[in-house]
Design an enzyme around this catalytic site. Structure first.
Site, PDB file in Angstrom:
ATOM      1  N   HIS A 470      13.747   1.681  13.900  1.00  0.00           N
ATOM      2  CA  HIS A 470      15.106   1.534  13.376  1.00  0.00           C
ATOM      3  C   HIS A 470      15.580   2.685  12.498  1.00  0.00           C
ATOM      4  O   HIS A 470      16.779   2.890  12.328  1.00  0.00           O
ATOM      5  CB  HIS A 470      15.184   0.235  12.563  1.00  0.00           C
ATOM      6  N   SER A 533     -26.057 -10.706  -0.489  1.00  0.00           N
ATOM      7  CA  SER A 533     -25.859 -11.888  -1.315  1.00  0.00           C
ATOM      8  C   SER A 533     -27.112 -12.753  -1.340  1.00  0.00           C
ATOM      9  O   SER A 533     -27.797 -12.925  -0.330  1.00  0.00           O
ATOM     10  CB  SER A 533     -24.685 -12.703  -0.767  1.00  0.00           C
TER      11      SER A 533
END
Length: 748
Positions: A470, A533
């Site tokens: 645009h 972890s």
């Protein structure tokens, strides 16, 4: 339409009583730059201005005027009232034999000056005429006597046949409205939606604005309206579009559909050939200014400036703003099909390729069985990413794959040959039109180059569509081009009875050029901060802790595996040291003696106390290119992997912690099965989940060979599946070494 997501920072300073302070240098500089850009555009259009600058006169009118002056001079008449004699005196004296030449040159100079003055007068008169807007206020179908007179004068002063840019020098500049009128109209517009109390408050704010800031701000706009071509348009383009950091897809693109009920041919390549040929015919007419300027209601010409950037235009991502790159010419289009990019030439030595020749080229692409490379298949998704992200990646892509990037960005436009059909269907018209619109607006997110001024989309059933960026122009400009394209390819070019383009193929045409994105291998060749972890549920309400598993011992072992001078016993010894170090870190983390959660808590306290610590800032800013986690099987008694090997869990996965990193989850089922889930972002050119999965398998086999007398065992099974969902999704390959087929993990 895109919205402005960041405010314009031009705010004049005022004292507490509203008195105006000194002029703001940044605003004046921005106004100066706006005018400079306007004049540069005028200079860049010099040739077009020369061709149309004589409008509404003609080049022949100069010759007629010069001949008339020469005739009058021959008849001993002086229409210049002595000016030509003064011009002759200023010219060099070349001797008696060149006396007549001095007279001719003097007449030519006088004719040119008179001709230029007449043209300037006509321009001024036409600009004054075009400043009349009374016809807009008249009822439809009625025309007052002043308007009829105005229309007659416009037609007289318009003169000869007009070209596309003929009126550009005669169009009036956009006026700056009265700030009082603008505020009044604004209050009128919000009155229906505000309560009495809110409207009164808004009115007070408006009056305060008019009293304190409005006059100074209005003065700046008045200054700019005199200096630049338009007081608002360049700022609108920059701040609403080019400075927006949001993705172009959906936010700054729109689409246009094909004929609703008719598809001229179901042959995809043929429709592409005719459409591309028609588009390039339009570009040819555009370059020659053979397109007539648009006349509103058949009377008032509209500005044609936006037509200049329809073709050969790309929006280039940048920081803090993008810029529009426009080339004077381009002799190829970029084509995308099944994850592959091609460069297709549109011209031969004799000129524009015929529709049948273009069809032949597109059919070659459709018939090409070569697969897409993992690096390029979703590369175009980067043009749908946030602009800052794409700008950063493009800077490296420009170095690593310069030729391929230039072939795409330097193309006349982008063509996407979709593998799916589209269009209205009788069975379910609403759903089919929804799918059609969605395919044109966004596609799959990675099959459009959203930076290009427009993408021509050709579906497998021959349906057409257009996706338009645009920022370079508004919808009516591309709409004008699209109407010409559909009408030309269907009614003028047409198709043969079997659905192909008319004409014959050209056997001498070179094959379409496959573009190769010479991206670097995705393996980094270096160690990185690694997050693993583990749990801290040994403690009340404990959750997790980080094991920083990239240790010196682990790095020494990896280097030994790559060092041909190291022996197998040395490697095994280093492996044991790495494992012992890893276990020690794991046990410390599980027992509450980890690193990261403590540093996290310290950082939170420092934030509360407003105590800045460069060390904590450094820790907090660390990135984790490799994030790993194990999904433990806690209820082993529920599974009998020996008697029921098919009934094993494949675990789950998570996304990467870093934009250019990996998320690796793994699960052990029994003694001979391990499944890995590997994720990475499609927007990253530095990661490849498939490739990392292969490296993990190779590493496991290399480690196994250390304990099997140096013999590298063969994997008994390896599985790999990938599903793509959304823009961010990554690949999740599943690796399993066991006696059964691997499970199929679900992507996210």
């Amino acid at each position: 339409m895109a919205e402005a997501h960041q405010a314009v920072g031009f705010r004049p300073s005022t004292t507490s009583d509203g008195a105006e302070m000194a002029l703001s240098a940044p605003v004046l500089q921005e106004i100066y730059l706006s005018g400079l850009r306007s004049w540069k555009r005028h200079l860049s259009r010099f040739w077009n201005d020369f061709l149309t600058g004589v409008f509404p006169a003609s080049p022949l009118s100069w010759l007629f005027l010069f001949s008339a002056i020469q005739l009058a001079w021959f008849l001993q008449l002086d229409p210049s009232l002595g000016l030509m004699e003064k011009i002759k005196e200023l010219l060099p004296d070349w001797g008696g034999e060149h006396h007549r030449l001095r007279g001719v040159l003097a007449a030519a100079l006088f004719a040119s000056c008179l001709w230029g003055a007449l043209i300037f007068t006509l321009h001024v008169a036409l600009r004054l005429l075009l400043s009349y807007h009374g016809w807009l206020l008249e009822p439809h179908g009625a025309m007052s006597s002043p308007t009829k007179t105005w229309l007659a004068l416009v037609r007289i002063f318009s003169g000869r046949k007009t070209m596309l840019f003929s009126y550009q020098r005669s169009l009036p500049r956009q006026p700056v409205p009265s700030v009082q009128d603008t505020v009044r109209k604004y209050l009128e517009s919000v009155r229906p939606i505000l309560s009495d109390e809110d409207f009164d408050w808004t009115s007070v704010l408006a009056q305060e604005f008019l009293r304190l800031q409005a006059s100074l701000l209005q003065w700046y706009l008045q200054l700019k309206s005199w200096w630049a071509s338009n007081y608002v348009s360049d700022w609108w383009e920059e701040f609403v579009y080019l400075r927006s950091r949001h993705p172009l897809m959906v936010n700054s693109n729109f689409y246009m559909m094909d004929f609703l009920y008719v598809t001229p041919t179901p042959v995809q390549a043929a429709r592409a050939g005719n459409a591309v040929h028609a588009l390039l015919l339009y570009r040819h007419r555009l370059n020659r200014q053979e397109i007539l300027p648009t006349l509103l209601m058949g009377m008032r010409p509209l500005c044609s400036a936006q037509y200049e950037k329809i073709f050969n235009t790309t929006r280039i991502p940048g920081i803090p703003k993008d810029h529009i790159r426009h080339l004077r010419d381009s002799r190829h289009v970029a084509v995308f099909h099944r994850g592959r990019f091609f460069r297709v030439g549109t011209h031969s030595q004799s000129g524009l390729l015929s529709p049948r020749a273009l069809e032949q080229q597109f059919q070659r692409i459709l018939d090409d069985p070569s697969p897409a490379c993992p690096q390029e298949e979703h590369l175009a998704a980067l043009t749908a990413a946030p602009r800052d992200v794409w700008a950063q990646v493009r800077s490296s892509l420009k170095i690593q794959a310069k030729d391929a990037l230039e072939a795409v960005e330097g193309a006349a436009f982008f063509v996407s040959l979709d593998s799916e059909p589209a269009g209205l269907t009788r069975e379910d018209p609403a759903a089919s039109l929804d799918a059609y619109a969605r395919a044109l607006l966004a596609g799959r997110g990675h099959d459009r180059w959203f930076d290009k001024s427009f993408t021509l989309i050709v579906f497998s059933n021959g349906k057409l569509g257009l996706s338009v960026e645009h920022s370079w122009a508004d919808c009516p400009i591309s709409g004008h081009m699209w109407e010409f394209t559909l009408a030309t390819e269907c009614f003028q070019l047409g198709y043969s009875a079997d659905g192909h383009c008319k004409g014959h193929p050209e056997s001498s045409l070179p094959q379409p050029q496959r573009l190769h994105w010479d991206l670097p291998e995705k393996d980094r060749g270096e160690f990185c901060l690694t997050y693993e972890s583990t749990m801290t549920r040994l403690f009340l309400e404990g959750r997790t802790e980080t094991v920083r598993s990239c240790t010196r011992e682990a790095c020494n072992f990896v280097r030994a595996m790559e060092d041909k001078e190291k022996t197998e016993p040395q490697r095994r010894a280093l492996f044991r040291l790495a494992v012992e170090k890893h276990q020690a870190l794991l046990k410390a983390a599980m027992s509450g003696q980890g690193v990261d959660r403590h540093l996290f808590a310290l950082n939170i306290v420092s934030e509360f106390l407003h105590l800045r610590s460069p060390f904590l800032d450094q820790v907090h800013s660390e990135q984790w290119p490799l994030a790993t986690s194990q999904i433990p099987v806690q209820q082993i008694h529920l599974f009998d992997v020996h008697n029921y090997p098919d009934y094993v869990s494949s675990g789950g996965g998570f996304g990467p912690a870093d934009d250019h990193g990996y998320g690796v989850s793994y699960i052990f089922m029994g003694d001979d099965t391990v499944t890995f889930h590997i994720s990475s972002k499609k927007s990253s050119t530095k990661t490849d989940s498939h490739r990392l999965g292969q490296h993990i398998e190779d590493a496991l086999l290399d480690v196994a060979s250390l304990f099997q007398d140096g013999q590298r065992p063969k994997p008994r099974c390896r599985g790999l599946q990938e599903e793509h969902t959304g823009h961010r999704g990554g690949s999740l390959p599943c690796h399993r070494m066991g006696s059964r087929a691997p499970t199929k993990p679900t992507n996210f």
